[in-house]
Design a protein around this motif. Structure first.
Motif, mmCIF file in Angstrom:
data_model
loop_
_atom_site.group_PDB
_atom_site.id
_atom_site.type_symbol
_atom_site.label_atom_id
_atom_site.label_comp_id
_atom_site.label_asym_id
_atom_site.label_seq_id
_atom_site.Cartn_x
_atom_site.Cartn_y
_atom_site.Cartn_z
ATOM 1 N N ARG A 26 0.842 -1.187 0.000
ATOM 2 C CA ARG A 26 0.000 0.000 0.000
ATOM 3 C C ARG A 26 0.885 1.247 0.000
ATOM 4 N N HIS A 27 0.623 2.128 -0.957
ATOM 5 C CA HIS A 27 1.471 3.308 -1.119
ATOM 6 C C HIS A 27 1.159 4.359 -0.061
ATOM 7 N N ILE A 28 2.179 4.794 0.639
ATOM 8 C CA ILE A 28 2.039 5.906 1.583
ATOM 9 C C ILE A 28 2.596 7.147 0.899
ATOM 10 N N PRO A 29 1.793 8.203 0.731
ATOM 11 C CA PRO A 29 2.282 9.396 0.020
ATOM 12 C C PRO A 29 3.465 10.040 0.729
ATOM 13 N N ARG A 30 4.350 10.606 -0.076
ATOM 14 C CA ARG A 30 5.572 11.218 0.456
ATOM 15 C C ARG A 30 5.513 12.726 0.250
ATOM 16 N N LEU A 31 5.628 13.471 1.345
ATOM 17 C CA LEU A 31 5.627 14.935 1.321
ATOM 18 C C LEU A 31 7.037 15.441 1.577
ATOM 19 N N CYS A 32 7.511 16.298 0.687
ATOM 20 C CA CYS A 32 8.820 16.934 0.873
ATOM 21 C C CYS A 32 8.577 18.374 1.317
ATOM 22 N N PHE A 33 9.064 18.733 2.494
ATOM 23 C CA PHE A 33 8.840 20.060 3.070
ATOM 24 C C PHE A 33 10.120 20.879 2.982
ATOM 25 N N LEU A 34 10.082 21.970 2.215
ATOM 26 C CA LEU A 34 11.259 22.823 2.016
ATOM 27 C C LEU A 34 11.128 24.101 2.825
ATOM 28 N N THR A 35 12.150 24.428 3.600
ATOM 29 C CA THR A 35 12.099 25.635 4.423
ATOM 30 C C THR A 35 13.473 26.273 4.568
#
Length: 327
Positions: free
Chosen positions: A26-35
């Motif tokens: 099951r695919h878990i979405p990947r969030l890339c957070f840039l700061t």
């Protein structure tokens, strides 16, 4: 064992690994957070955004995978951080500064990018328009230029005798020149002379204040870039040392660092709305179909402790307009 029971047991044994494999796959979405902010994973400044994600059912490590990528106060690192998002195969990128969003947009036109309260996405070329962003970028705008001019007007109203203003700006950020332009227009009508100082690193702050002192600056503004939040304690310390009444873009610069005044948008509201955009996109919405949203709530915060230390008397009529007074 009866034949029917054996077949049922065998069928269950075959089905179990299939079910387990399906669960693992099951695919878990990947969030890339840039700061820009150092130590992004523990930054309280973006708490409402991540709280908003949790409220929508996104738990890091369970229902979403979050990669915190910080430029550690060095904007030139954003291109390499954006490239890292591609290497990590991010499903979506959330960016908290204009340079971060520009770097991400330059490297991908397919991965959705959600802006968290950026300055002016139209003028900086991130979107085609607020109503119809086009492309893969959408999110929240903080109306930086318009609000910058309002801050100058408010400081002049609170301290009418100010005629020379030191302005600290991180001109490497594309939203900074736009704010300076708006400030110059407002300053002309208010009879105020601006002294613009470009601050690229924390090491530039002392020299910027020294330059302001040589030009006999009587007040202080900063434009709305992350460096002045990251260095808020140092900026407030120098403002106090040079006895400059100051107006800041962020409430945290007053409540947390002892600055004099701030005229701020409701960043928590924008961050939570940005989280809803992440949710909508992960559920199939296209960024080009989601209009860029703007702030609807503003707050004037005044620190009377700092005013007293500066020997400054804020007019009662001005105090009555404050949304928060720190005593």
């Amino acid at each position: 064992m009866r034949r029917r029971e054996f077949i049922a047991l065998l069928g269950g044994a075959v089905a179990w690994p299939r079910a387990a494999h399906a669960q693992l796959a099951r695919h878990i979405p990947r969030l890339c957070f840039l700061t820009f902010d150092p130590d992004a994973s523990r930054s309280t400044r973006f708490g409402p955004f991540f709280e908003g994600l949790r409220d929508l059912g996104y738990v890091d490590g369970q229902t979403i995978s979050v990669d915190y990528l910080s430029a550690d106060g060095k904007g030139e690192r954003f291109p390499s951080l954006a490239a890292e998002c591609l290497r990590l195969r991010a499903d979506i990128i959330a960016a908290s500064t204009t340079p971060a969003t520009q770097a991400a947009k330059k490297i991908t036109r397919t991965i959705p990018i959600v802006m968290i309260a950026l300055g002016d996405p139209v003028e900086t070329g991130l979107v085609d328009s607020l109503a119809q962003p086009g492309g893969n970028v959408t999110g929240m705008s903080m109306m930086a230029s318009e609000v910058a001019a309002k801050r100058l007007e408010l400081l002049k109203e609170a301290v009418p005798e100010i005629s020379r203003m030191l302005v600290l700006s991180y001109l490497a950020d594309p939203i900074a020149p736009l704010q300076v332009k708006a400030l110059e227009k407002a300053a002309h009508s208010l009879g105020v002379t601006l002294q613009i100082q470009d601050v690229r690193t924390a090491d530039d702050l002392t020299a910027a204040f020294d330059a302001g002192a040589r030009e006999r600056a009587e007040g202080l503004l900063t434009t709305a870039e992350s460096i002045f939040v990251a260095q808020r304690a140092r900026v407030s310390e120098l403002a106090a040392r040079y006895r400059l009444p100051a107006m800041y873009p962020y409430t945290i610069q007053v409540a947390d660092a002892g600055g004099l005044m701030a005229y701020d948008i409701d960043y928590a509201d924008l961050e939570r709305r940005a989280a809803t955009y992440v949710d909508k996109i992960l559920k199939g919405a296209k960024p080009s179909d989601l209009p860029v949203q703007q702030p609807t709530k503003f707050a004037l915060v005044i620190n009377l402790k700092t005013a007293k230390a500066l020997g400054l008397t804020i007019p009662d009529s001005f105090l009555r307009r404050a949304d928060q007074v720190i005593e």
